[in-house]
Design an enzyme around this catalytic site. Structure first.
Site, PDB file in Angstrom:
ATOM      1  N   ASP A   1      -9.536  -0.197   3.002  1.00 43.32           N
ATOM      2  CA  ASP A   1      -8.819  -0.014   4.124  1.00 43.32           C
ATOM      3  C   ASP A   1      -7.879   0.848   3.745  1.00 43.32           C
ATOM      4  O   ASP A   1      -6.973   0.910   2.892  1.00 43.32           O
ATOM      5  CB  ASP A   1      -8.109  -1.440   4.502  1.00 43.32           C
ATOM      6  CG  ASP A   1      -7.057  -1.057   5.730  1.00 43.32           C
ATOM      7  OD1 ASP A   1      -7.104   0.016   6.317  1.00 43.32           O
ATOM      8  OD2 ASP A   1      -6.968  -2.026   6.176  1.00 43.32           O
ATOM      9  N   HIS A   2      -8.126   2.218   4.497  1.00 38.14           N
ATOM     10  CA  HIS A   2      -7.272   3.686   4.003  1.00 38.14           C
ATOM     11  C   HIS A   2      -5.923   3.423   4.530  1.00 38.14           C
ATOM     12  O   HIS A   2      -4.991   4.245   4.036  1.00 38.14           O
ATOM     13  CB  HIS A   2      -8.172   4.736   4.649  1.00 38.14           C
ATOM     14  CG  HIS A   2      -8.071   5.986   3.655  1.00 38.14           C
ATOM     15  ND1 HIS A   2      -6.868   6.069   3.130  1.00 38.14           N
ATOM     16  CD2 HIS A   2      -8.602   7.074   3.492  1.00 38.14           C
ATOM     17  CE1 HIS A   2      -6.836   7.174   2.385  1.00 38.14           C
ATOM     18  NE2 HIS A   2      -8.074   7.803   2.658  1.00 38.14           N
ATOM     19  N   ARG A   3      -5.788   2.581   5.317  1.00 42.02           N
ATOM     20  CA  ARG A   3      -4.217   2.352   5.992  1.00 42.02           C
ATOM     21  C   ARG A   3      -3.353   1.949   4.772  1.00 42.02           C
ATOM     22  O   ARG A   3      -2.117   2.234   5.061  1.00 42.02           O
ATOM     23  CB  ARG A   3      -4.244   1.323   7.000  1.00 42.02           C
ATOM     24  CG  ARG A   3      -5.089   1.756   8.376  1.00 42.02           C
ATOM     25  CD  ARG A   3      -5.053   0.735   9.385  1.00 42.02           C
ATOM     26  NE  ARG A   3      -5.511  -0.762   8.772  1.00 42.02           N
ATOM     27  CZ  ARG A   3      -5.808  -1.722   9.474  1.00 42.02           C
ATOM     28  NH1 ARG A   3      -5.250  -1.788  10.910  1.00 42.02           N
ATOM     29  NH2 ARG A   3      -6.270  -2.835   9.184  1.00 42.02           N
TER      30      ARG A   3
ATOM     31  N   PRO B   1     -10.100   1.843   9.480  1.00 40.06           N
ATOM     32  CA  PRO B   1     -10.612   3.156   8.853  1.00 40.06           C
ATOM     33  C   PRO B   1     -10.867   2.734   7.448  1.00 40.06           C
ATOM     34  O   PRO B   1      -9.941   2.622   6.439  1.00 40.06           O
ATOM     35  CB  PRO B   1      -9.226   4.169   9.273  1.00 40.06           C
ATOM     36  CG  PRO B   1      -8.207   3.146   9.248  1.00 40.06           C
ATOM     37  CD  PRO B   1      -8.784   1.973   9.859  1.00 40.06           C
TER      38      PRO B   1
END
Length: 471
Positions: free
Chosen positions: A443-445, A273
């Protein structure tokens, strides 16, 4: 550059024949050495894993011929991995008894590509073993690479042929990489281009490492041949509207090893994501600094990498990465990977510890990495250790674009061209400044919008006041 393989030469005894696993080379070596009670005379040469992402390799050229005597540490074959061409050395003395995968053939990692005999007496036995282990060749579609190293040479050629060979090429028993029976080392794309431009590789002087022929050498030879009225002049006699050299319109072209690796990485990135944040940075001060120190060998790429690294020091979260989906790592080193386009693919040479290296050394290192990348001579640690990636299309006049996040990293920054822009000054007047657009994909994590915005603010301050870049 050579890879010293201790695991690709294995005994052919049934009690010892087992394919080495990529993650357990050391244990495989230990177990093989421990079984000293077996004294086999013939060993299998396996396709090595030259990188952690490599699943198959292509034989660029055999440095030795069948029957040649080999000494420990001597180069035997040049293998094309997903990122580079590497010389493979033998770990044993002996004789190259039988080649099971010809030049241009593709074999899966761990599969046999040749047999090594301990003495001349075992050569015939090895050839018989190679013949008996090779299944009857069957036609293979051009778009499907062969993964078994024991496939016959005919089907291997069909698996990698991009353009149907000419009549003269089909009638010849000499491999394109061995013009006139003389061994010629050339890149895969150079061989393909030579066939299409009707250039004899045996007459071309290579400019690559160790005299390797690369695409530009073939193109130069074709240009000279055209001027002299040789058969290569057929290229200039073609219609005015035609495809670029090396491209046949309407043909179906299988991925090269590198293109296959890029494809797999891009598909893997779809599972991450991501989000994107853009920022406008004024570059007048950076441009002035570049003009001042350019004569000392400093490159703009090195300046951008250095500025990025110094910003990452203050924002370690942007230099982090998530690999298992359950945790993330604050990387201890700041290694800036920079995307470079090469023949048939893309690679990201890495400027390691970019925050600690001075700008002059960093520029020299970058030039060295680019030369090695274009010659396909990078070592794995020189392209797979990046913690943050830069992709710069500014030299092509591109003002902005988005980049795809490479697997295993936290962020990639796309850099556009610096262009004169009309802006409002702080006192309300109109002025002209050079500005560039940067877009970061993250990386939105593990990285959040506020973190990325703060990083870009720091980067802008460093670039707009670049005095720290030359320390």
């Amino acid at each position: 550059m050579a890879l010293f393989l201790q695991t690709t030469f294995l005994t052919s005894s049934s009690s010892l024949r087992q394919k080495p696993r990529l993650s357990s080379w050391a244990s495989h070596i230990s177990s093989s050495r421990a079984r000293t009670r077996v004294h086999a005379k013939i060993r299998e040469i396996f396709m090595p894993a030259l990188s952690s992402t490599m699943t198959e390799g292509k034989i660029v050229s055999w440095v030795k011929s069948e029957g040649d005597k080999l000494s420990k540490g001597e180069s035997v074959v040049v293998v094309e991995s997903d990122k580079a061409d590497m010389d493979v050395e033998t770990f044993y003395d002996g004789y190259l008894a039988a080649i099971m995968v010809e030049e241009g053939g593709v074999a899966a990692v761990g599969s046999a590509i040749a047999l090594l005999a301990e003495s001349q007496e075992e050569i015939e036995e090895a050839k018989s073993k190679a013949a008996s282990s090779s299944p009857t060749p069957s036609p293979a579609p051009a778009s499907a690479p062969v993964s078994e190293s024991t496939t016959g040479s005919d089907s291997v050629e069909k698996a990698v042929v991009v353009v149907p060979p000419s009549t003269s090429a089909m009638a010849s028993a000499v491999h394109p990489a061995s013009e006139g029976g003389k061994r010629v080392v050339a890149s895969p794309y150079a061989k393909k281009l030579a066939k299409e431009l009707e250039v004899e590789l045996g007459r071309v002087i290579g400019s690559g490492p160790n005299g390797r022929i690369v695409a530009k050498d073939v193109e130069a030879a074709a240009a000279v041949a055209t001027e002299l009225g040789s058969p290569a002049a057929k290229v200039s006699a073609a219609p005015a509207v035609q495809a670029p050299p090396g491209i046949e319109l309407g043909s179906v072209v299988p991925f090269t090893t590198m293109q296959g690796a890029v494809s797999r990485n891009m598909l893997e990135s779809l599972s991450v994501p991501t989000f994107r944040v853009g920022y406008t940075i004024t570059t007048d001060a950076l441009d002035a600094l570049y003009k001042k120190i350019k004569s000392k060998g400093v490159t703009m790429t090195a300046l951008l990498a250095k500025a990025t690294a110094l910003a990452l020091v203050k924002h370690p979260a942007i230099n982090s990465s998530c690999r298992d989906g359950n945790s993330f790592t604050y990387n201890s080193s700041i290694n800036i990977a920079v995307a470079v386009a090469i023949d048939g693919g893309l690679i990201t040479p890495v400027l390691q510890d970019a925050d600690k290296v001075d700008i002059y050394s960093l520029s020299r290192k970058w030039k060295e990495l680019v030369d090695k990348a274009r010659a396909k001579q990078l070592q794995p640690q020189e392209y797979n250790t990046g913690t943050f990636t830069l992709s710069n299309l500014g030299m092509f006049g591109v003002d902005r674009f988005d980049a795809i996040l490479p697997p295993g990293t936290g962020a990639i920054m796309a850099v556009g061209a610096s262009q004169p822009t009309v802006v409002a000054t702080k006192d309300g007047r109109i002025g002209m400044k050079s500005q560039m657009q940067v877009n970061v994909t993250a990386d939105h994590r593990v990285i959040y919008g506020a973190d990325l915005a703060a990083f870009l603010q720091t980067l802008a301050k460093i670039i707009e006041d670049p005095k720290d870049l030359t320390f």
